[in-house]
Design a protein around this motif. Sequence first.
Motif, PDB file in Angstrom:
ATOM      1  N   ARG A  68      28.910  38.129  14.984  1.00  0.00           N
ATOM      2  CA  ARG A  68      27.908  38.134  13.910  1.00  0.00           C
ATOM      3  C   ARG A  68      27.844  36.763  13.228  1.00  0.00           C
ATOM      4  NH1 ARG A  68      27.779  38.799   8.512  1.00  0.00           N
ATOM      5  NH2 ARG A  68      30.020  39.133   8.383  1.00  0.00           N
ATOM      6  N   GLU A  69      28.998  36.200  12.934  1.00  0.00           N
ATOM      7  CA  GLU A  69      29.027  34.893  12.263  1.00  0.00           C
ATOM      8  C   GLU A  69      28.419  33.801  13.153  1.00  0.00           C
ATOM      9  OE1 GLU A  69      33.106  34.398  11.337  1.00  0.00           O
ATOM     10  OE2 GLU A  69      33.128  35.946   9.773  1.00  0.00           O
ATOM     11  N   HIS A  70      28.711  33.855  14.464  1.00  0.00           N
ATOM     12  CA  HIS A  70      28.143  32.877  15.390  1.00  0.00           C
ATOM     13  C   HIS A  70      26.624  32.994  15.428  1.00  0.00           C
ATOM     14  CE1 HIS A  70      27.670  30.341  18.930  1.00  0.00           C
ATOM     15  NE2 HIS A  70      26.939  31.290  19.486  1.00  0.00           N
ATOM     16  N   PHE A  71      26.112  34.215  15.411  1.00  0.00           N
ATOM     17  CA  PHE A  71      24.664  34.429  15.419  1.00  0.00           C
ATOM     18  C   PHE A  71      24.032  33.855  14.152  1.00  0.00           C
ATOM     19  CE2 PHE A  71      20.781  36.754  14.590  1.00  0.00           C
ATOM     20  CZ  PHE A  71      20.180  36.838  15.843  1.00  0.00           C
ATOM     21  N   GLU A  72      24.667  34.095  12.996  1.00  0.00           N
ATOM     22  CA  GLU A  72      24.127  33.586  11.729  1.00  0.00           C
ATOM     23  C   GLU A  72      24.148  32.065  11.682  1.00  0.00           C
ATOM     24  OE1 GLU A  72      26.407  35.557   8.749  1.00  0.00           O
ATOM     25  OE2 GLU A  72      25.226  37.398   8.834  1.00  0.00           O
ATOM     26  N   ARG A  73      25.193  31.452  12.254  1.00  0.00           N
ATOM     27  CA  ARG A  73      25.236  29.983  12.301  1.00  0.00           C
ATOM     28  C   ARG A  73      24.155  29.435  13.222  1.00  0.00           C
ATOM     29  NH1 ARG A  73      30.862  30.743  12.557  1.00  0.00           N
ATOM     30  NH2 ARG A  73      30.818  30.358  14.804  1.00  0.00           N
ATOM     31  N   ARG A  74      23.957  30.101  14.335  1.00  0.00           N
ATOM     32  CA  ARG A  74      22.970  29.641  15.310  1.00  0.00           C
ATOM     33  C   ARG A  74      21.561  29.665  14.731  1.00  0.00           C
ATOM     34  NH1 ARG A  74      22.227  32.306  21.296  1.00  0.00           N
ATOM     35  NH2 ARG A  74      20.541  30.948  22.033  1.00  0.00           N
ATOM     36  N   TYR A  75      21.265  30.692  13.949  1.00  0.00           N
ATOM     37  CA  TYR A  75      19.933  30.819  13.349  1.00  0.00           C
ATOM     38  C   TYR A  75      19.976  30.519  11.854  1.00  0.00           C
ATOM     39  CZ  TYR A  75      17.958  32.840  17.600  1.00  0.00           C
ATOM     40  OH  TYR A  75      17.499  33.026  18.881  1.00  0.00           O
ATOM     41  N   GLY A  76      20.926  29.678  11.459  1.00  0.00           N
ATOM     42  CA  GLY A  76      21.102  29.381  10.037  1.00  0.00           C
ATOM     43  C   GLY A  76      19.857  28.829   9.370  1.00  0.00           C
ATOM     44  N   ASP A  77      19.113  27.974  10.070  1.00  0.00           N
ATOM     45  CA  ASP A  77      17.915  27.372   9.476  1.00  0.00           C
ATOM     46  C   ASP A  77      16.790  28.384   9.322  1.00  0.00           C
ATOM     47  OD1 ASP A  77      19.214  24.966   9.366  1.00  0.00           O
ATOM     48  OD2 ASP A  77      18.390  24.231  11.263  1.00  0.00           O
ATOM     49  N   ASP A  78      16.809  29.434  10.155  1.00  0.00           N
ATOM     50  CA  ASP A  78      15.750  30.447  10.093  1.00  0.00           C
ATOM     51  C   ASP A  78      16.083  31.572   9.115  1.00  0.00           C
ATOM     52  OD1 ASP A  78      14.101  29.267  12.167  1.00  0.00           O
ATOM     53  OD2 ASP A  78      15.672  29.883  13.559  1.00  0.00           O
ATOM     54  N   LEU A  79      17.386  31.832   8.912  1.00  0.00           N
ATOM     55  CA  LEU A  79      17.805  32.917   8.014  1.00  0.00           C
ATOM     56  C   LEU A  79      17.916  32.413   6.574  1.00  0.00           C
ATOM     57  CD1 LEU A  79      20.466  34.679  10.256  1.00  0.00           C
ATOM     58  CD2 LEU A  79      18.258  35.602   9.551  1.00  0.00           C
ATOM     59  N   ILE A  80      16.864  31.812   6.096  1.00  0.00           N
ATOM     60  CA  ILE A  80      16.810  31.292   4.730  1.00  0.00           C
ATOM     61  C   ILE A  80      15.467  31.680   4.113  1.00  0.00           C
ATOM     62  CG2 ILE A  80      16.684  29.214   3.299  1.00  0.00           C
ATOM     63  CD1 ILE A  80      18.633  27.857   5.126  1.00  0.00           C
ATOM     64  N   ASP A  81      15.519  32.196   2.903  1.00  0.00           N
ATOM     65  CA  ASP A  81      14.300  32.472   2.147  1.00  0.00           C
ATOM     66  C   ASP A  81      13.814  31.144   1.566  1.00  0.00           C
ATOM     67  OD1 ASP A  81      12.346  33.189   0.321  1.00  0.00           O
ATOM     68  OD2 ASP A  81      13.349  35.038  -0.265  1.00  0.00           O
ATOM     69  N   VAL A  82      12.716  30.626   2.095  1.00  0.00           N
ATOM     70  CA  VAL A  82      12.259  29.299   1.684  1.00  0.00           C
ATOM     71  C   VAL A  82      11.800  29.282   0.225  1.00  0.00           C
ATOM     72  CG1 VAL A  82      11.592  28.611   4.005  1.00  0.00           C
ATOM     73  CG2 VAL A  82       9.936  29.816   2.571  1.00  0.00           C
ATOM     74  N   GLU A  83      11.469  30.444  -0.322  1.00  0.00           N
ATOM     75  CA  GLU A  83      11.010  30.484  -1.709  1.00  0.00           C
ATOM     76  C   GLU A  83      12.169  30.340  -2.688  1.00  0.00           C
ATOM     77  OE1 GLU A  83       7.905  30.540  -2.751  1.00  0.00           O
ATOM     78  OE2 GLU A  83       7.200  30.451  -0.673  1.00  0.00           O
ATOM     79  N   THR A  84      13.294  30.986  -2.376  1.00  0.00           N
ATOM     80  CA  THR A  84      14.431  30.982  -3.308  1.00  0.00           C
ATOM     81  C   THR A  84      15.599  30.147  -2.812  1.00  0.00           C
ATOM     82  OG1 THR A  84      15.426  32.952  -2.289  1.00  0.00           O
ATOM     83  CG2 THR A  84      13.805  33.321  -4.041  1.00  0.00           C
ATOM     84  N   GLY A  85      15.596  29.800  -1.512  1.00  0.00           N
ATOM     85  CA  GLY A  85      16.728  29.073  -0.950  1.00  0.00           C
ATOM     86  C   GLY A  85      17.903  29.967  -0.617  1.00  0.00           C
ATOM     87  N   GLU A  86      17.735  31.294  -0.763  1.00  0.00           N
ATOM     88  CA  GLU A  86      18.840  32.226  -0.509  1.00  0.00           C
ATOM     89  C   GLU A  86      19.120  32.351   0.987  1.00  0.00           C
ATOM     90  OE1 GLU A  86      20.033  36.923  -1.268  1.00  0.00           O
ATOM     91  OE2 GLU A  86      18.200  36.082  -2.144  1.00  0.00           O
ATOM     92  N   VAL A  87      20.399  32.314   1.342  1.00  0.00           N
ATOM     93  CA  VAL A  87      20.816  32.493   2.731  1.00  0.00           C
ATOM     94  C   VAL A  87      20.916  33.985   3.016  1.00  0.00           C
ATOM     95  CG1 VAL A  87      22.638  32.073   4.410  1.00  0.00           C
ATOM     96  CG2 VAL A  87      22.072  30.317   2.728  1.00  0.00           C
TER      97      VAL A  87
END
Length: 808
Positions: free
Chosen positions: A584-603
């Motif tokens: 799970r952690e590897h998946f989140e790191r791999r898509y880290g740039d996509d798993l971000i709310d661009v409005e709030t900056g929340e991961v």
Amino acid sequence: MPRQKRKRADYLEKVRQWLNEASRNREMLYSVKLTDKYTDAPIVSVEKFLKLLGLPGSGRNILRSDCKDELEKITELMRLEGLLVSGISANDLNLINGLKLLLQRLEADPALLKRIQVFGNSIQVKRLVHAFPECELSTSIASGRSKDASAYFKDVFSVRVMELFKDEGIYDSTDYIPVVERERGEPTETSVEKFKKARDSSKVSSVAEFEALCKEPFDVGYYLCALGARTVSEASSINNFSATYQTLKRFFCAQGLLGVEPVNEILNEYVSLKFRTYLEDYVATGQLSPSWATTMLSCLQISLDRFSELQDARDFSYIKAAGFDTRGRTTDSYKPYPKTHRDIVAGVLNTEIQRVWDRHTTPYVKTTAGRTFVKETATGAKINGDLCTEQNLHWYFDQRLGSQRITFKDLSSLRGSSPDTLFYRAVNNYRNRNPESHASLEDLYEAWGVPRDVYREELFPFYMRLLQVTGMNPMSALDLDVDAFEPQHSATLKPCIRYWKARSTGAKDLHLDIFNSEITWLSKSQAAEVADIVNKVIALTENLRSRLPANHEFKNLLFIAAGKPPKGYGQVKRLYESGYEKIREHFERRYGDDLIDVETGEVITLVGTRFRSSIVSEMIEAGVSIREIQLMLGHGSITTTLTYLDRMDFNKQARVQIQEKLQTIYDNAWVPKEPQSVPSAEKYRGEIIFKTPLGGCANIFNPPDFIKNSKSYDGGACSNFNKCLSCPNVIITRAHLPDLFALRRDYQTAWQHGKVATTPYGTVIRENIDILESILGDESEFAKSELEEAELLARYIDSAVKIDGVAV
């Protein structure tokens, strides 16, 4: 606007918005945590305040520099509210404020007092901490380690709680007589003492001896926990097993067991998974802390391990369930994803699903570009290092080795100058010359797209997407069979996922058609996506599954994968084994740039339990009834569902909907309704029988006097169909029974959980429940088998409880 400035503005706006709400609702201030780690006096903990706002911790410097005035205002509000007192440490203040918040809630809702246990005229602190995890209390309030917090707990909190107990008639502390003052008599053996005796007497070596101990209902669970308790010696640990039995007994009852069933029926292979699912709803609603739930689950599994060691239990096995995440706040693991986050997660998961699918379904094409790196000499074949390029290695692999992998197992047998040996030596030569290139032979195969079995990390997005689409319990989804998805359920003709099928007598269906007719398209889309996920996983694992023997324990399991070389070579693994969190952690790191709310900056983090509450949130937004939500969640009682909704972040939406329905009753209670059209008719035994919603009517144009005298009757055909059951003209056949069971269920729900009982129609509902009991109860004229079948079908029927035409 530059990204950094916009981000700072977003932080400031979020803090100001929270401050405005807190100015109107002072209860929000009680959740603010203080710290004195870097200062002489307590101040607002910026890190924990960011977490409270749902913002990433990386913004702490922004808060300290740009939101200084707002933090000072929050500090001043807390001081005015009495939450920040000089001379008391931040840790003690946090505990005191948690107790104050809990006290306010107890005074506002005395029903919460039932979750507090009293022994010896004292509140059981450990149970209190577990019962209200959202208040973030600690046992230090009673141990003396937190001096000021302990004083508040003893002198203020405990005193007030005892007063509330007395006011509610639950417990009167003045009736308590200390042990030393009690009359001498025969000592009473406590349940814990009895359990300890059972532990000492459960020296059994076979299943037959174990069964001989079980003479009373649920003794299987009792002596199972006693068997497990033999592995520990500390009194507190033994008490944990004793407490586990009490919860286990309630769990068995919730499963519909009577406690007298055979051992192998009660202790089947799914008992641990089902117990975890049972505990999960209590954790989600805050009635159990994750740590205590994990302790009970561990006690059960230790006990099952001991049971499996008995003679004649060699065939017994069970699926182990993982514990609960004890990190962070409990509610964070069950907090619904906002819609924007749901869309982001769906996009990321679908992207990875498509990548994995393309990787394993795209036909492998052999390369023709390249040349051999082997040079024939008088002494034999030699490797030309200058020709050991990736292109030439790929060519040799396809043209000389026939695209057949050299496996980890083959390496030890490589000898002489065989093609395999020459290829492996050339690979090592290439890696020595190009240290920054592919790290291993497996990396080369992967770069070339050489076919292989699917790995666990590749099934992860399919699993997470299935959870997001269905809202299934994560542990249940892990153990789905390959035939779990059914396009049409035999009873309802609706698509469903069936799980816990194999040896469980309590087979459970999770229906996917969970939305009302207004948004049927969503139900169809949902079922289609589940079918697509399941079919793709089956296709990806087909080769691996075909190599397993027919009696292999993973043969029919949906989520299985090949072990990853070198350590996992040749192994077949379930998705949920050691290392799952790393996947799970590897998946989140791999898509880290996509798993971000661009409005709030929340991961955005991927938490399986949050999908369950998220789909409930979607259902509420879609206007789905509470009963349908109950069915989807698999709750045996609607009380559990209402508690679940009340504890989740979407409780306000649920309350608004319930309130709107109640308001409809109040607004329309005395308004005469227009007569409905005359229902259709059919021939029955030579007479005209008119169909009505609750039965047949033998004479719709000549109703009895109590109908004719009612205000709603205006002559002609009777339209008071809600009074059919008490009418002498009614004709009830077997076909009407499912609707009547559904009506009785919803009448009982309205009576128990709504405010209808306090309206002028409370008596009407009570009378209708009694009438339905006479038709469907023990004195029914219908056969027991007919009633049982009808009650089962009623689960999938929506009834409208009406009083004078008004829907409750």
